[in-house]
Scaffold this active site. Structure first.
Site, PDB file in Angstrom:
ATOM      1  N   ASN A  56     -25.285  -7.464  -5.238  1.00 30.58           N
ATOM      2  CA  ASN A  56     -25.547  -6.366  -4.314  1.00 30.58           C
ATOM      3  C   ASN A  56     -26.786  -5.580  -4.711  1.00 30.58           C
ATOM      4  O   ASN A  56     -27.554  -5.126  -3.848  1.00 30.58           O
ATOM      5  CB  ASN A  56     -24.329  -5.443  -4.224  1.00 30.58           C
ATOM      6  CG  ASN A  56     -23.302  -5.948  -3.226  1.00 30.58           C
ATOM      7  OD1 ASN A  56     -23.508  -6.969  -2.567  1.00 30.58           O
ATOM      8  ND2 ASN A  56     -22.188  -5.256  -3.110  1.00 30.58           N
ATOM      9  N   THR A 109     -14.168  -4.175  -6.902  1.00 28.66           N
ATOM     10  CA  THR A 109     -15.419  -4.204  -7.649  1.00 28.66           C
ATOM     11  C   THR A 109     -15.301  -3.222  -8.812  1.00 28.66           C
ATOM     12  O   THR A 109     -15.180  -2.011  -8.601  1.00 28.66           O
ATOM     13  CB  THR A 109     -16.603  -3.823  -6.745  1.00 28.66           C
ATOM     14  OG1 THR A 109     -16.640  -4.728  -5.637  1.00 28.66           O
ATOM     15  CG2 THR A 109     -17.911  -3.892  -7.499  1.00 28.66           C
ATOM     16  N   THR A 115     -12.356   1.863  -5.642  1.00 30.69           N
ATOM     17  CA  THR A 115     -12.964   2.308  -6.904  1.00 30.69           C
ATOM     18  C   THR A 115     -14.150   3.198  -6.564  1.00 30.69           C
ATOM     19  O   THR A 115     -15.302   2.801  -6.745  1.00 30.69           O
ATOM     20  CB  THR A 115     -13.416   1.120  -7.768  1.00 30.69           C
ATOM     21  OG1 THR A 115     -14.305   0.281  -6.994  1.00 30.69           O
ATOM     22  CG2 THR A 115     -12.239   0.291  -8.222  1.00 30.69           C
ATOM     23  N   PHE A 154     -16.844 -11.079  -1.662  1.00 29.94           N
ATOM     24  CA  PHE A 154     -18.186 -11.091  -1.083  1.00 29.94           C
ATOM     25  C   PHE A 154     -18.096 -11.004   0.438  1.00 29.94           C
ATOM     26  O   PHE A 154     -18.755 -11.758   1.160  1.00 29.94           O
ATOM     27  CB  PHE A 154     -18.935 -12.363  -1.503  1.00 29.94           C
ATOM     28  CG  PHE A 154     -19.040 -12.540  -2.992  1.00 29.94           C
ATOM     29  CD1 PHE A 154     -19.942 -11.796  -3.736  1.00 29.94           C
ATOM     30  CD2 PHE A 154     -18.217 -13.444  -3.655  1.00 29.94           C
ATOM     31  CE1 PHE A 154     -20.039 -11.947  -5.110  1.00 29.94           C
ATOM     32  CE2 PHE A 154     -18.300 -13.606  -5.026  1.00 29.94           C
ATOM     33  CZ  PHE A 154     -19.223 -12.858  -5.759  1.00 29.94           C
ATOM     34  N   ARG A 189     -18.778   5.382   5.943  1.00 33.54           N
ATOM     35  CA  ARG A 189     -18.895   5.993   4.619  1.00 33.54           C
ATOM     36  C   ARG A 189     -20.322   5.903   4.086  1.00 33.54           C
ATOM     37  O   ARG A 189     -20.941   4.860   4.137  1.00 33.54           O
ATOM     38  CB  ARG A 189     -17.951   5.293   3.632  1.00 33.54           C
ATOM     39  CG  ARG A 189     -16.477   5.515   3.901  1.00 33.54           C
ATOM     40  CD  ARG A 189     -15.606   4.662   2.996  1.00 33.54           C
ATOM     41  NE  ARG A 189     -15.682   3.240   3.348  1.00 33.54           N
ATOM     42  CZ  ARG A 189     -15.054   2.272   2.669  1.00 33.54           C
ATOM     43  NH1 ARG A 189     -14.333   2.575   1.608  1.00 33.54           N
ATOM     44  NH2 ARG A 189     -15.170   1.015   3.061  1.00 33.54           N
ATOM     45  N   GLU A 238     -18.888  -6.722   6.002  1.00 32.21           N
ATOM     46  CA  GLU A 238     -18.202  -6.066   7.104  1.00 32.21           C
ATOM     47  C   GLU A 238     -18.826  -6.521   8.421  1.00 32.21           C
ATOM     48  O   GLU A 238     -20.032  -6.570   8.580  1.00 32.21           O
ATOM     49  CB  GLU A 238     -18.275  -4.552   6.953  1.00 32.21           C
ATOM     50  CG  GLU A 238     -17.532  -4.065   5.717  1.00 32.21           C
ATOM     51  CD  GLU A 238     -17.395  -2.555   5.682  1.00 32.21           C
ATOM     52  OE1 GLU A 238     -17.334  -1.931   6.763  1.00 32.21           O
ATOM     53  OE2 GLU A 238     -17.349  -2.004   4.566  1.00 32.21           O
ATOM     54  N   LYS A 281     -23.867  -0.500   9.734  1.00 36.36           N
ATOM     55  CA  LYS A 281     -24.236  -1.744  10.400  1.00 36.36           C
ATOM     56  C   LYS A 281     -23.332  -1.908  11.606  1.00 36.36           C
ATOM     57  O   LYS A 281     -22.305  -1.216  11.720  1.00 36.36           O
ATOM     58  CB  LYS A 281     -24.083  -2.940   9.447  1.00 36.36           C
ATOM     59  CG  LYS A 281     -22.651  -3.145   8.958  1.00 36.36           C
ATOM     60  CD  LYS A 281     -22.542  -4.261   7.947  1.00 36.36           C
ATOM     61  CE  LYS A 281     -22.787  -5.609   8.535  1.00 36.36           C
ATOM     62  NZ  LYS A 281     -22.506  -6.707   7.587  1.00 36.36           N
ATOM     63  N   ASP A 291       0.854  -1.192   0.000  1.00 32.80           N
ATOM     64  CA  ASP A 291       0.000   0.000   0.000  1.00 32.80           C
ATOM     65  C   ASP A 291       0.886   1.236   0.000  1.00 32.80           C
ATOM     66  O   ASP A 291       1.993   1.212   0.563  1.00 32.80           O
ATOM     67  CB  ASP A 291      -0.920   0.009   1.229  1.00 32.80           C
ATOM     68  CG  ASP A 291      -2.120   0.926   1.048  1.00 32.80           C
ATOM     69  OD1 ASP A 291      -3.235   0.410   0.854  1.00 32.80           O
ATOM     70  OD2 ASP A 291      -1.946   2.158   1.082  1.00 32.80           O
ATOM     71  N   CYS A 324     -20.723  -0.063  -0.003  1.00 28.36           N
ATOM     72  CA  CYS A 324     -20.946  -0.990  -1.126  1.00 28.36           C
ATOM     73  C   CYS A 324     -22.251  -0.747  -1.866  1.00 28.36           C
ATOM     74  O   CYS A 324     -22.240  -0.461  -3.066  1.00 28.36           O
ATOM     75  CB  CYS A 324     -20.893  -2.432  -0.625  1.00 28.36           C
ATOM     76  SG  CYS A 324     -19.251  -2.974  -0.118  1.00 28.36           S
TER      77      CYS A 324
END
Length: 468
Positions: free
Chosen positions: A232, A121, A84, A154, A351, A157, A344, A30, A284
């Site tokens: 999704n 994704t 992305t 898939f 975000r 979180e 959740k 990273d 997501c």
């Protein structure tokens, strides 16, 4: 095998750790020096149950972290797991994919065949585009020196370790024989559950080592790229639908809990994703539905059902604000407490959450807002630095002089907090539970005027399934 995961975010950290736990020599790369330093110290850069104990046992042994791309030259498999984000028009911003592909290309070795697996994704056709970028940057021959496959993630979180070690399916998009063979060998340990006896101490979830293994599904690259988006979007549609039913229940006097339970008994429907909320949100669903819609519109094949689900979801966010406004006879000058900022529980991901929308609307209407979340306040503050809200370290304090408290995220700790104390410090003890999570009779005993979503006051009590 020697594996490289590029991206130390949610997907990269969990995927890299899991592969290292499956005895692959894994390097996470990273550009963010702080994330790499944390990983190198055995600290997880994201909040995910179980990672805090598993990662330290692997770092420096089978798991490594660096900002250098040197490990690419010796890798058998390279995962791209970078962000992305969405562009303003809803399409995917692929700048980080492009930068990553160019760096990989500069370090690829022609002395070994390498598989580049797309975990991010991405829109349909991205793997083909990345193949061209790699060829230009490396001067190597696609499908001879390297191949790009699609391997969508898939991970839920809060349940990522369960999903990575006990997946229900592994999807590989490729028609390249050596690429397919390499990916099968990479995932053999997951399919066989090799070494899981030692890993079980890090599993905070229930598991069955004798349960059927994951379905290993191979298809073409473009179909694999679509699988994640289509999955999704379908789940988003299901949530929007039950939320619409909740609004209808309030209008007609029904009980959405019983409606959802009755629907879920149908094996064609099932009970999952029939839980009422203030709307789906997070990193997501909003992004993936927007990007899928954008792609469908560009090829004149608009997904009208998904478009309606997005509009319905926005309506659900607003419905919560309107419910508060009606109950309090306006919001100007009112004090509102908010419990939960993440989309959740069991994640620190704040975000694009329902909280950001709802709080923003409350502030626009002149309300003062106090908030609490056990993990998400840091990210929420960073993402919303200009929101004039008060952050509370104790959830009870969100009720200080409040006219209403709204539960948005169903963290387990909120069931155990001192609700009676909170009711005593409120100006009006009104509690709106957008998850129908709390025990209504207990809340009323504590002194609250308690309301859920989709459970009208005149609805009959839930009787459940008889004969058990």
């Amino acid at each position: 095998m020697r594996v490289v995961c590029i991206g130390a975010g949610y997907v990269g950290s969990v995927t890299g750790t899991a592969l290292a736990a499956n005895h692959h020599h894994t390097t996470i790369i990273d550009v963010n020096q702080e994330k790499i330093e944390r990983l190198s110290r055995g600290e997880c850069p994201i909040y995910e149950p179980g990672m805090e104990t598993l990662l330290p046992t692997l770092i420096g042994k089978s798991l490594f972290a660096t900002t250098s791309y040197d490990a690419v030259a010796d890798a058998d498999v390279i995962f791209i797991a970078v962000g992305t984000p969405s562009n303003p028009d809803g399409s995917a911003d692929l700048r980080y994919i492009k930068q990553t592909a160019e760096q990989i290309g500069k370090h690829l070795s022609g002395e070994r065949f390498t598989v580049i697996a797309m975990k991010s994704t991405v829109p349909v056709g991205t793997c083909q585009w990345v193949t061209a970028l790699l060829a230009d940057a490396s001067d190597l021959t696609p499908e001879s020196d390297f191949t790009v496959v699609s391997n969508p993630e898939f991970l839920r979180e809060g349940f990522a370790l369960e999903d990575v070690f006990f997946p229900d399916r592994i999807v590989i998009g490729s028609v390249h024989p050596q690429g397919l063979s390499t990916m099968r060998r990479l995932y053999q340990g997951v399919l066989d559950r090799s070494g899981y006896e030692d890993l079980c101490q890090h599993f905070s979830f229930s598991y069955d080592l004798a349960a059927p293994p994951a379905v290993y599904f191979e298809t073409d690259t473009k179909s694999a790229e679509l699988v994640k988006y289509a999955s999704n979007a379908f789940l988003a549609v299901k949530i929007s639908y039950i939320n619409e039913i909740a609004r209808l229940c309030e209008a007609l006097g029904g009980n959405v809990l019983d409606v959802a339970a009755g629907m879920g008994l149908d094996s064609r429907i099932g009970p999952k994703f029939l839980q009422v909320s203030s709307g789906w949100s997070g990193s997501c669903f909003p992004k993936d539905t927007a990007e899928l819609l954008s792609a469908s519109e560009k090829v004149d094949s608009e997904l009208m059902v998904v478009k309606a689900a997005v509009a319905s979801n926005e309506r659900m966010h607003q419905y919560v604000v309107e419910k508060l406004e009606r109950r309090l006879n306006g919001l100007k000058g009112k004090n509102i407490g908010i419990l939960g900022l993440t989309f959740k529980p069991d994640t620190d991901d704040a975000r694009r959450t329902q909280a950001s929308y709802i709080i923003g609307k409350l502030l626009e209407e002149g309300a003062q807002v106090r908030v609490h979340d056990p993990q998400g306040m840091g990210m929420f503050r960073e993402l919303n630095p200009d929101m004039p809200i008060t952050y509370c370290t104790d959830p009870v304090q969100t009720g200080q002089d409040a006219d209403a408290v709204v539960l948005l995220t169903h963290w387990s700790m909120y069931q155990e907090m001192d609700w009676q104390q909170m009711a005593g410090m409120m100006r009006q003890p009104y509690l709106l539970d957008t998850r129908n999570f709390l025990d209504a009779s207990r809340m009323r005993t504590c002194g609250f005027d308690y309301q859920g979503l989709g459970v009208a006051a005149k609805a009959s009590p839930s009787l459940g399934v008889m004969g058990k």
